[in-house]
Each structure stands twice: as structure tokens, then as C-alpha cells.
Design a protein around this motif. Structure first.
Motif, PDB file in Angstrom:
ATOM      1  N   VAL A 239       0.822  -1.221   0.000  1.00 19.02           N
ATOM      2  CA  VAL A 239       0.000   0.000   0.000  1.00 19.02           C
ATOM      3  C   VAL A 239       0.854   1.269   0.000  1.00 19.02           C
ATOM      4  O   VAL A 239       0.596   2.182  -0.797  1.00 19.02           O
ATOM      5  CB  VAL A 239      -0.993  -0.015   1.174  1.00 19.02           C
ATOM      6  CG1 VAL A 239      -1.746   1.308   1.246  1.00 19.02           C
ATOM      7  CG2 VAL A 239      -1.969  -1.177   1.025  1.00 19.02           C
ATOM      8  N   PRO A 240       1.873   1.409   0.856  1.00 25.89           N
ATOM      9  CA  PRO A 240       2.697   2.620   0.772  1.00 25.89           C
ATOM     10  C   PRO A 240       3.385   2.792  -0.584  1.00 25.89           C
ATOM     11  O   PRO A 240       3.600   3.931  -1.032  1.00 25.89           O
ATOM     12  CB  PRO A 240       3.723   2.426   1.890  1.00 25.89           C
ATOM     13  CG  PRO A 240       3.065   1.507   2.860  1.00 25.89           C
ATOM     14  CD  PRO A 240       2.259   0.578   2.004  1.00 25.89           C
ATOM     15  N   VAL A 241       3.729   1.690  -1.234  1.00 25.48           N
ATOM     16  CA  VAL A 241       4.336   1.782  -2.557  1.00 25.48           C
ATOM     17  C   VAL A 241       3.337   2.372  -3.549  1.00 25.48           C
ATOM     18  O   VAL A 241       3.677   3.259  -4.350  1.00 25.48           O
ATOM     19  CB  VAL A 241       4.814   0.396  -3.026  1.00 25.48           C
ATOM     20  CG1 VAL A 241       5.380   0.476  -4.440  1.00 25.48           C
ATOM     21  CG2 VAL A 241       5.851  -0.162  -2.064  1.00 25.48           C
ATOM     22  N   VAL A 242       2.092   1.895  -3.480  1.00 21.77           N
ATOM     23  CA  VAL A 242       1.054   2.418  -4.372  1.00 21.77           C
ATOM     24  C   VAL A 242       0.815   3.902  -4.101  1.00 21.77           C
ATOM     25  O   VAL A 242       0.686   4.722  -5.030  1.00 21.77           O
ATOM     26  CB  VAL A 242      -0.249   1.614  -4.203  1.00 21.77           C
ATOM     27  CG1 VAL A 242      -1.381   2.216  -5.027  1.00 21.77           C
ATOM     28  CG2 VAL A 242      -0.019   0.152  -4.603  1.00 21.77           C
ATOM     29  N   ILE A 243       0.749   4.277  -2.831  1.00 23.88           N
ATOM     30  CA  ILE A 243       0.537   5.689  -2.481  1.00 23.88           C
ATOM     31  C   ILE A 243       1.696   6.537  -2.992  1.00 23.88           C
ATOM     32  O   ILE A 243       1.494   7.623  -3.566  1.00 23.88           O
ATOM     33  CB  ILE A 243       0.382   5.834  -0.953  1.00 23.88           C
ATOM     34  CG1 ILE A 243      -0.884   5.130  -0.478  1.00 23.88           C
ATOM     35  CG2 ILE A 243       0.330   7.310  -0.564  1.00 23.88           C
ATOM     36  CD1 ILE A 243      -1.044   5.125   1.035  1.00 23.88           C
ATOM     37  N   GLY A 244       2.921   6.036  -2.799  1.00 16.49           N
ATOM     38  CA  GLY A 244       4.082   6.802  -3.248  1.00 16.49           C
ATOM     39  C   GLY A 244       4.117   6.978  -4.757  1.00 16.49           C
ATOM     40  O   GLY A 244       4.406   8.078  -5.253  1.00 16.49           O
ATOM     41  N   VAL A 245       3.811   5.921  -5.500  1.00 10.36           N
ATOM     42  CA  VAL A 245       3.809   6.023  -6.972  1.00 10.36           C
ATOM     43  C   VAL A 245       2.720   6.986  -7.431  1.00 10.36           C
ATOM     44  O   VAL A 245       2.936   7.815  -8.340  1.00 10.36           O
ATOM     45  CB  VAL A 245       3.615   4.626  -7.593  1.00 10.36           C
ATOM     46  CG1 VAL A 245       3.391   4.742  -9.107  1.00 10.36           C
ATOM     47  CG2 VAL A 245       4.819   3.742  -7.301  1.00 10.36           C
ATOM     48  N   ALA A 246       1.543   6.909  -6.818  1.00  9.13           N
ATOM     49  CA  ALA A 246       0.447   7.811  -7.200  1.00  9.13           C
ATOM     50  C   ALA A 246       0.818   9.265  -6.930  1.00  9.13           C
ATOM     51  O   ALA A 246       0.561  10.151  -7.771  1.00  9.13           O
ATOM     52  CB  ALA A 246      -0.816   7.427  -6.445  1.00  9.13           C
ATOM     53  N   LEU A 247       1.416   9.537  -5.796  1.00  8.99           N
ATOM     54  CA  LEU A 247       1.829  10.907  -5.484  1.00  8.99           C
ATOM     55  C   LEU A 247       2.950  11.374  -6.401  1.00  8.99           C
ATOM     56  O   LEU A 247       3.007  12.555  -6.770  1.00  8.99           O
ATOM     57  CB  LEU A 247       2.263  11.002  -4.020  1.00  8.99           C
ATOM     58  CG  LEU A 247       1.164  10.789  -2.970  1.00  8.99           C
ATOM     59  CD1 LEU A 247       1.741  10.849  -1.564  1.00  8.99           C
ATOM     60  CD2 LEU A 247       0.052  11.815  -3.124  1.00  8.99           C
ATOM     61  N   ARG A 248       3.808  10.460  -6.788  1.00  4.98           N
ATOM     62  CA  ARG A 248       4.901  10.824  -7.706  1.00  4.98           C
ATOM     63  C   ARG A 248       4.355  11.174  -9.074  1.00  4.98           C
ATOM     64  O   ARG A 248       4.864  12.099  -9.747  1.00  4.98           O
ATOM     65  CB  ARG A 248       5.874   9.652  -7.838  1.00  4.98           C
ATOM     66  CG  ARG A 248       7.084   9.969  -8.711  1.00  4.98           C
ATOM     67  CD  ARG A 248       8.041  10.855  -7.940  1.00  4.98           C
ATOM     68  NE  ARG A 248       9.239  11.119  -8.724  1.00  4.98           N
ATOM     69  CZ  ARG A 248       9.454  12.237  -9.417  1.00  4.98           C
ATOM     70  NH1 ARG A 248       8.560  13.227  -9.405  1.00  4.98           N
ATOM     71  NH2 ARG A 248      10.573  12.395 -10.101  1.00  4.98           N
ATOM     72  N   VAL A 249       3.310  10.492  -9.511  1.00  4.23           N
ATOM     73  CA  VAL A 249       2.730  10.764 -10.831  1.00  4.23           C
ATOM     74  C   VAL A 249       2.085  12.142 -10.866  1.00  4.23           C
ATOM     75  O   VAL A 249       2.243  12.895 -11.830  1.00  4.23           O
ATOM     76  CB  VAL A 249       1.709   9.662 -11.194  1.00  4.23           C
ATOM     77  CG1 VAL A 249       0.915  10.062 -12.433  1.00  4.23           C
ATOM     78  CG2 VAL A 249       2.417   8.340 -11.412  1.00  4.23           C
ATOM     79  N   VAL A 250       1.351  12.475  -9.799  1.00  4.06           N
ATOM     80  CA  VAL A 250       0.616  13.744  -9.801  1.00  4.06           C
ATOM     81  C   VAL A 250       1.453  14.899  -9.279  1.00  4.06           C
ATOM     82  O   VAL A 250       1.024  16.051  -9.343  1.00  4.06           O
ATOM     83  CB  VAL A 250      -0.673  13.629  -8.965  1.00  4.06           C
ATOM     84  CG1 VAL A 250      -1.566  12.543  -9.521  1.00  4.06           C
ATOM     85  CG2 VAL A 250      -0.353  13.366  -7.495  1.00  4.06           C
ATOM     86  N   ALA A 251       2.649  14.606  -8.758  1.00  2.00           N
ATOM     87  CA  ALA A 251       3.454  15.687  -8.173  1.00  2.00           C
ATOM     88  C   ALA A 251       3.943  16.661  -9.227  1.00  2.00           C
ATOM     89  O   ALA A 251       4.190  17.831  -8.930  1.00  2.00           O
ATOM     90  CB  ALA A 251       4.650  15.095  -7.419  1.00  2.00           C
ATOM     91  N   GLY A 252       4.092  16.218 -10.490  1.00  2.00           N
ATOM     92  CA  GLY A 252       4.598  17.097 -11.531  1.00  2.00           C
ATOM     93  C   GLY A 252       3.555  18.041 -12.098  1.00  2.00           C
ATOM     94  O   GLY A 252       3.902  18.946 -12.864  1.00  2.00           O
ATOM     95  N   GLU A 253       2.286  17.851 -11.762  1.00  2.00           N
ATOM     96  CA  GLU A 253       1.234  18.711 -12.294  1.00  2.00           C
ATOM     97  C   GLU A 253       1.238  20.056 -11.573  1.00  2.00           C
ATOM     98  O   GLU A 253       1.557  20.160 -10.391  1.00  2.00           O
ATOM     99  CB  GLU A 253      -0.123  18.030 -12.140  1.00  2.00           C
ATOM    100  CG  GLU A 253      -0.215  16.698 -12.881  1.00  2.00           C
ATOM    101  CD  GLU A 253      -1.578  16.056 -12.736  1.00  2.00           C
ATOM    102  OE1 GLU A 253      -2.474  16.715 -12.175  1.00  2.00           O
ATOM    103  OE2 GLU A 253      -1.733  14.903 -13.176  1.00  2.00           O
ATOM    104  N   ASP A 254       0.868  21.088 -12.295  1.00  2.00           N
ATOM    105  CA  ASP A 254       0.850  22.432 -11.723  1.00  2.00           C
ATOM    106  C   ASP A 254      -0.324  22.576 -10.769  1.00  2.00           C
ATOM    107  O   ASP A 254      -1.377  21.955 -10.944  1.00  2.00           O
ATOM    108  CB  ASP A 254       0.739  23.482 -12.839  1.00  2.00           C
ATOM    109  CG  ASP A 254       1.966  23.461 -13.747  1.00  2.00           C
ATOM    110  OD1 ASP A 254       3.040  23.054 -13.243  1.00  2.00           O
ATOM    111  OD2 ASP A 254       1.837  23.835 -14.934  1.00  2.00           O
ATOM    112  N   GLY A 255      -0.136  23.448  -9.792  1.00  2.00           N
ATOM    113  CA  GLY A 255      -1.222  23.750  -8.867  1.00  2.00           C
ATOM    114  C   GLY A 255      -1.387  22.753  -7.749  1.00  2.00           C
ATOM    115  O   GLY A 255      -2.333  22.841  -6.969  1.00  2.00           O
ATOM    116  N   MET A 256      -0.503  21.767  -7.650  1.00  2.00           N
ATOM    117  CA  MET A 256      -0.608  20.788  -6.587  1.00  2.00           C
ATOM    118  C   MET A 256       0.009  21.361  -5.312  1.00  2.00           C
ATOM    119  O   MET A 256       1.079  21.953  -5.329  1.00  2.00           O
ATOM    120  CB  MET A 256       0.101  19.486  -6.982  1.00  2.00           C
ATOM    121  CG  MET A 256      -0.604  18.748  -8.101  1.00  2.00           C
ATOM    122  SD  MET A 256      -2.247  18.182  -7.600  1.00  2.00           S
ATOM    123  CE  MET A 256      -2.840  17.496  -9.152  1.00  2.00           C
TER     124      MET A 256
END
Length: 327
Positions: A88-105
């Protein structure tokens, strides 16, 4: 007269048995057994009275606990649950890494993207309210009810294990598993965070920046606190396990109780009872993200956990010590 005296003496000598220093025991229907005086002295002079419990070796408690831990951590079901929690932490980390590059986060995503250690606290926030309690409830709820359901409880007590000692071993086993659950989540989140996000100084919720070493120390404190919360939940599941011989019933009752507490916490009108609900204290680990550490919040949480352990531990002991073991 002269011939009778030696005959009597001969009979007396033969009745006296073997040479001095030995005794002869005759048992009807069996061959006489010779026993030296030295071997006779080794026999207990005062045999135990009927009904006296046999003496227990001081290390038998730890031997029983070691055996229980071995069974718990070799069981495929428990290993699969630990593995699922680690994913589960791996999934959370990958998901946050994917959306971290988007603007306005911002908010939590910005915090995690800025430092790898924050993923551990985020993982605890997601898992400590439901998934981690479910995993702990499965092991603790199965502790007594599972033995009764499979018919091995009577044999454990006839070993003799002793009811109080067996109950203590079962609870300590659940506590160790609860800390194992907490450690697996923390280690998985820490490794994932270091692999996906930059490492360095940590910015706390209060805006203060601390070193990475101090951040690791605060993660260790959070692990200890969350593990204590899961240990308190294990006491609740253990108490429920003494009331049934069906382990799924104790497990389901514990999970339902946690869900009910979550629902009650969501009702603003019931705010007066919220501080007394066990899940309310689970999230107090975020006190380590303040500068200085909010020791008052941690102390209140640990006090509440201790109260739950004493209360439900007493219920479990009162129920189990007087329970008729029929299976």
C-alpha cells in the motif's frame, strides 16, 4: 532342640533378605526388585498430594511464547496480510509521484514531493484508521476463538499451560504482531519515499525545518505510538475472542466496532464522546510533526491506550478464567 535352633536361625536369616545396605521390595505378581539405600534416598520423602499442580519451569512461559510467535509468523494468511500492507505505501508513493509534476498541486502532495520522509506519515494517515486495525483484529480475534474452534484449546490447558499464562501469551503474541504491522508500513513507506522523492531536511507542520536524522527519530517515535494503539485494539479483539468459539465472529465484531466508532466521530452532535473512542487517538502520531513535539497529545493517547488494555484485558481474564472449555 539343638537341631531346631539352627533351622530357626536359618529361616530368620533368609527372611532378613540380602546383605546389609540393600532392601527388597515385593510386589504381588511381580519379580522382587532390589534397591540400594542410596537410590531409596533419592526418592521424595513427601510425595505431592493428589490435585497438586505440577511444577512449571521458569522458562516455560517464554518457550510457549516463542512457539506461538513461530506459528503466527509462519502462517501464510498472516504473511499475505503483511505483504499487502507493505504494498500500500508503494502504491501511495507512486500515485503521489505521478501527480506531483502537475501544476497547482499543494498540501500533502507538495509535502511528500518535497521530502521522502513525509511519505511514512502519509501512509500512517491512510492506513491507521481501518486497514491496519483489520489486520491486527484478524490475529488477535483468532487467538482464543480459533483454538476453541479447532478443538486444541483443551489440549493447551491440559499441557498444563494455565489459563492466565495462556491468555498472557496470546496477548503478547498479538502485541508483537501489531508492532510488526506498524514496522512493515513504516519501512515500506520509508524505502519508497527514498526511492521516489528527494531526501534531506524535513519541514514540519509548524513550519520548522529539522535535519533528516531528527526526522528519522520522529518516525521511530511515531512507530512506537501507532504500535501502542494497535496493541490496545488487540486487547479489545482478544476480549471478544473469549466470548465465542468462532474466530470470524470475534474478528467481525472488532471490525464492526471500529467502523461504528468512525461513524460516531463523524457526527458533530456526538463530539462529547469522541475523546473516549479508541480510533480518535490513533491519529495523534502527527504530534511528532510539530516543533517541539506535542508530548501532551502523545501522553493522552498512550494513557487512553493503557486504559483500554486494562479494561478489556480484565474482561478477557474474567471471562476466560471462569469459562467452561467444551472444545
Amino acid at each position: 532342640m539343638s537341631t531346631a535352633e539352627p533351622t530357626a536361625a536359618t529361616r530368620a536369616g533368609s527372611a532378613a533378605g540380602p546383605a546389609a545396605g540393600t532392601q527388597t521390595r515385593r510386589t504381588p505378581g511381580l519379580v522382587p526388585v532390589k534397591e540400594t539405600l542410596r537410590s531409596a534416598e533419592r526418592r521424595p520423602r513427601h510425595p505431592a498430594e493428589p490435585g497438586t499442580p505440577p511444577a512449571r519451569a521458569p522458562w516455560s512461559f517464554w518457550r510457549l511464547l516463542r512457539s506461538e510467535l513461530g506459528l503466527t509468523f509462519r502462517r501464510p494468511r498472516n504473511l499475505l496480510m503483511l505483504a499487502a500492507l507493505g504494498v500500500v505505501p508503494v502504491v501511495i508513493g507512486v500515485a503521489l509521484r505521478v501527480v506531483a509534476g502537475e501544476d497547482g498541486m499543494g498540501g500533502i502532495i507538495e509535502d511528500v514531493a518535497g521530502n521522502s520522509l513525509m511519505l511514512t506519515f502519509v501512509s500512517f494517515s491512510f492506513l491507521v484508521l481501518l486497514l491496519m486495525p483489520v489486520v491486527v483484529s484478524v490475529v488477535a480475534g483468532d487467538s482464543i476463538a480459533g483454538e476453541a474452534g479447532t478443538g486444541t484449546l483443551r489440549y493447551l490447558l491440559a499441557a498444563p499451560a494455565g489459563r492466565t499464562r495462556l491468555l498472557a501469551v496470546k496477548y503478547l503474541n498479538a502485541v508483537v504482531f501489531a508492532y510488526a504491522v506498524t514496522a512493515v508500513v513504516a519501512l515500506s513507506a520509508l524505502a519508497t519515499g527514498l526511492a521516489l522523492f528527494p531526501a534531506g531536511d524535513v519541514t514540519l507542520l509548524s513550519g520548522t525545518t529539522i535535519s533528516m536524522g531528527e526526522g528519522l527519530l520522529r518516525i521511530l517515535i511515531a512507530v512506537g505510538y501507532v504500535g501502542a494503539g494497535m496493541a490496545a485494539l488487540a486487547a479489545v479483539a482478544l476480549a471478544l475472542s473469549t466470548f465465542t468459539e468462532v474466530s470470524i465472529g470475534a474478528i467481525a465484531a472488532t471490525i464492526v466496532l471500529i467502523i461504528i466508532c468512525q461513524v460516531l466521530r463523524a457526527i458533530p452532535e456526538l463530539g462529547s464522546i469522541t475523546p473516549y473512542l479508541l480510533p480518535t487517538r490513533f491519529t495523534n502520531f502527527d504530534a511528532v510533526l510539530r516543533s517541539p513535539v506535542d508530548t501532551a497529545a502523545l501522553g493522552e493517547g498512550l494513557l487512553a491506550f493503557g486504559a483500554y488494555v486494562v479494561l478489556f484485558g480484565s474482561i478477557a481474564w474474567a471471562r476466560f478464567s471462569g469459562k467452561d472449555i467444551t472444545s
